[in-house]
Design an enzyme around this catalytic site. Structure first.
Site, mmCIF file in Angstrom:
data_model
loop_
_atom_site.group_PDB
_atom_site.id
_atom_site.type_symbol
_atom_site.label_atom_id
_atom_site.label_comp_id
_atom_site.label_asym_id
_atom_site.label_seq_id
_atom_site.Cartn_x
_atom_site.Cartn_y
_atom_site.Cartn_z
ATOM 1 N N ASP A 89 -9.966 -2.793 -76.036
ATOM 2 C CA ASP A 89 -10.646 -3.800 -76.862
ATOM 3 C C ASP A 89 -10.274 -3.651 -78.349
ATOM 4 O O ASP A 89 -9.327 -4.291 -78.791
ATOM 5 C CB ASP A 89 -12.161 -3.742 -76.648
ATOM 6 C CG ASP A 89 -12.828 -5.096 -76.811
ATOM 7 O OD1 ASP A 89 -12.132 -6.105 -76.980
ATOM 8 O OD2 ASP A 89 -14.078 -5.146 -76.751
ATOM 9 N N ASP A 90 -11.023 -2.853 -79.092
ATOM 10 C CA ASP A 90 -10.776 -2.690 -80.540
ATOM 11 C C ASP A 90 -10.788 -1.195 -80.854
ATOM 12 O O ASP A 90 -11.754 -0.668 -81.421
ATOM 13 C CB ASP A 90 -11.876 -3.423 -81.330
ATOM 14 C CG ASP A 90 -11.906 -4.900 -81.000
ATOM 15 O OD1 ASP A 90 -11.000 -5.624 -81.438
ATOM 16 O OD2 ASP A 90 -12.813 -5.313 -80.250
ATOM 17 N N HIS B 153 -12.845 -14.217 -72.553
ATOM 18 C CA HIS B 153 -13.968 -13.284 -72.640
ATOM 19 C C HIS B 153 -15.194 -13.997 -72.064
ATOM 20 O O HIS B 153 -15.498 -15.135 -72.454
ATOM 21 C CB HIS B 153 -14.271 -12.933 -74.095
ATOM 22 C CG HIS B 153 -13.354 -11.929 -74.712
ATOM 23 N ND1 HIS B 153 -12.009 -12.110 -74.776
ATOM 24 C CD2 HIS B 153 -13.617 -10.717 -75.282
ATOM 25 C CE1 HIS B 153 -11.471 -11.041 -75.375
ATOM 26 N NE2 HIS B 153 -12.418 -10.186 -75.684
ATOM 27 N N HIS C 93 -6.275 -5.753 -72.420
ATOM 28 C CA HIS C 93 -7.389 -6.202 -73.256
ATOM 29 C C HIS C 93 -7.431 -5.345 -74.519
ATOM 30 O O HIS C 93 -8.167 -4.364 -74.594
ATOM 31 C CB HIS C 93 -8.708 -6.104 -72.463
ATOM 32 C CG HIS C 93 -9.897 -6.691 -73.172
ATOM 33 N ND1 HIS C 93 -11.046 -7.074 -72.504
ATOM 34 C CD2 HIS C 93 -10.128 -6.952 -74.484
ATOM 35 C CE1 HIS C 93 -11.925 -7.537 -73.374
ATOM 36 N NE2 HIS C 93 -11.387 -7.465 -74.580
ATOM 37 N N HIS D 131 -7.278 -6.249 -78.793
ATOM 38 C CA HIS D 131 -7.113 -7.196 -79.906
ATOM 39 C C HIS D 131 -6.281 -6.474 -80.950
ATOM 40 O O HIS D 131 -6.707 -5.423 -81.452
ATOM 41 C CB HIS D 131 -8.477 -7.575 -80.489
ATOM 42 C CG HIS D 131 -9.404 -8.185 -79.480
ATOM 43 N ND1 HIS D 131 -9.566 -9.549 -79.354
ATOM 44 C CD2 HIS D 131 -10.179 -7.629 -78.517
ATOM 45 C CE1 HIS D 131 -10.422 -9.797 -78.370
ATOM 46 N NE2 HIS D 131 -10.809 -8.649 -77.842
ATOM 47 N N GLU E 249 -19.740 -10.634 -71.585
ATOM 48 C CA GLU E 249 -19.865 -9.459 -72.461
ATOM 49 C C GLU E 249 -21.308 -9.447 -72.978
ATOM 50 O O GLU E 249 -22.055 -8.524 -72.676
ATOM 51 C CB GLU E 249 -18.854 -9.539 -73.615
ATOM 52 C CG GLU E 249 -18.874 -8.318 -74.534
ATOM 53 C CD GLU E 249 -17.924 -8.448 -75.739
ATOM 54 O OE1 GLU E 249 -17.525 -9.580 -76.076
ATOM 55 O OE2 GLU E 249 -17.611 -7.395 -76.354
HETATM 56 N N1 ADE Z 1 -12.822 -10.021 -80.880
HETATM 57 C C1 ADE Z 1 -12.476 -8.741 -81.063
HETATM 58 N N2 ADE Z 1 -13.202 -7.948 -80.261
HETATM 59 C C2 ADE Z 1 -14.013 -8.757 -79.534
HETATM 60 C C3 ADE Z 1 -14.970 -8.536 -78.507
HETATM 61 N N3 ADE Z 1 -15.280 -7.310 -78.063
HETATM 62 N N4 ADE Z 1 -15.612 -9.608 -78.012
HETATM 63 C C4 ADE Z 1 -15.339 -10.835 -78.455
HETATM 64 N N5 ADE Z 1 -14.447 -11.090 -79.397
HETATM 65 C C5 ADE Z 1 -13.773 -10.065 -79.937
HETATM 66 ZN ZN ZN Z 2 -12.160 -8.193 -76.335
#
Ligand code: ADE
Ligand code: ZN
Length: 339
Positions: free
Chosen positions: A266-267, A184, A8, A10, A187
């Site tokens: 995630d990011d 997803h 997970h 991006h 969340e």
């Molecule tokens: N795109 C990038 N990060 C995300 C996240 N945490 N939730 C949904 N879409 C995303």
């Molecule tokens: Zn994500």
């Protein structure tokens, strides 16, 4: 460092301020105002607004190859042996970047990482929920000529108001093409979003899934079906979907409930850390024990889309690591048949 799998991340969320400046310079573009902005964010949308705006500097196949290469080198240093990487093609094609430049640039980085770091991996094309189902179907059609480069499809972006059921047809089409499916859910959306992702989209993994814990029947279902949850603790703190104290993160309950949860980033350019940083923070907060770190790594490998032989090889690496450092061997690494 435990050998593990990243499931997970991006790739656009690994675009950090240094690379933004470098690409802006290379492409003769202004540095976006949000470069360098990090946690905390008010919520998911507050973050997404910055994330999409910063992507303006990504223009060429080489830009995507460089983005992928930087991430994969950092992931290798975190113990990642296999990386299933999300990409949001619509965030680039909407700006006029050809989809093949996105996919071929990232695939070249994956091929280089196999040679340089012995890492395996693949791409998961995500549909942006806020652009709706017709745009998602058009995106699937646009990427299918590159089918051989793809592992799976996913669903991301703004969650609440864009339930999984809207995307039934495109997920059905993707499955007919032999693509795996993830989404997803849970969340910011409630347990109903997780049920829809499972029942209507046929999602084989749930990305995040934190709010699944609000529904006891759903928890029992996830346990019985061994459905993976790809959990991103530092993301949840940054977007205020958990916390503010990492010690209260739902991951501890997920593991106690016997759910197949694993930890991911995630990011990472925005949320304060890569996979190893997430794990270190969880241990420091007392959310998981050192032995549970091995369980998380084994869960990640078991939850991957690697073929059985690839899973067995990585579980053997996990077992060897546990023995080397004197940690408990995770049950999945002792009994690959349980995968
Ligand atoms: N795109 C990038 N990060 C995300 C996240 N945490 N939730 C949904 N879409 C995303
Ligand atoms: Zn994500």
């Amino acid at each position: 460092m435990w050998p593990t799998a990243e499931l997970h991340v991006h790739i656009e969320g690994t675009l950090d301020a240094d690379l933004i400046r470098e690409l802006a310079d290379r492409n003769g573009l202004p540095v976006p105002a949000g470069a360098g902005r990090g946690a905390p964010f008010r919520d998911l949308q507050d973050f997404l607004d910055v994330y999409y705006a910063n992507l303006d500097v990504l223009r060429t196949r080489r830009d995507f190859q460089d983005l992928g290469a930087r991430y994969l080198a950092r992931a290798a240093a975190a113990g990642v042996r296999h990386a299933e990487i999300f990409v949001d093609p619509q965030s680039h094609t909407e700006r006029g970047v050809p989809v093949e430049d996105v996919l071929l640039g990232l695939s070249a980085a994956l091929a280089d990482a196999r040679a340089a770091h012995g890492m395996s991996g693949g791409l998961i094309v995500c549909f942006l929920r806020h652009l709706g189902p017709d745009a998602a179907m058009a995106t699937l059609e646009a990427v299918l000529p590159h089918r051989s480069l793809l592992l799976a499809v996913g669903l991301d972006s703004s969650e609440v108001g864009f339930p999984p059921s809207l995307f039934r047809d495109v997920f059905e089409r993707a499955a007919a093409e032999g693509l795996r499916r993830v989404a997803h859910a849970g969340e910011e959306g409630g347990p109903d979003y997780v049920w829809e992702a499972l029942d209507i989209l046929g999602a084989e993994r749930i990305d995040h899934g934190n709010r699944a814990l609000e529904d006891v029947e759903l928890v029992a279902h996830l346990r019985e079906t061994r459905t993976p949850l790809t959990v991103c603790p530092l993301s949840n703190l940054a977007l205020r979907t958990a916390g503010p104290d990492l010690a209260d993160h739902p991951l501890a309950v997920m593991l106690d409930e016997g759910l197949r949860a694993s930890v991911h980033s995630d990011d990472p350019a925005y949320f304060g850390g890569y996979l190893d940083d997430n794990v270190r923070a969880l241990v420091a907060a007392g959310t998981v024990t050192e032995d549970q770190v091995g369980v998380l790594a084994a869960n990640a490998v078991a939850s991957s889309f690697l073929p059985d032989a690839g899973k067995a090889a990585l579980l053997a690496e996990i077992r060897a690591h546990a023995e080397r450092v004197g940690a408990a061997v995770p049950a999945l690494a002792l009994d690959p048949a349980a995968v």
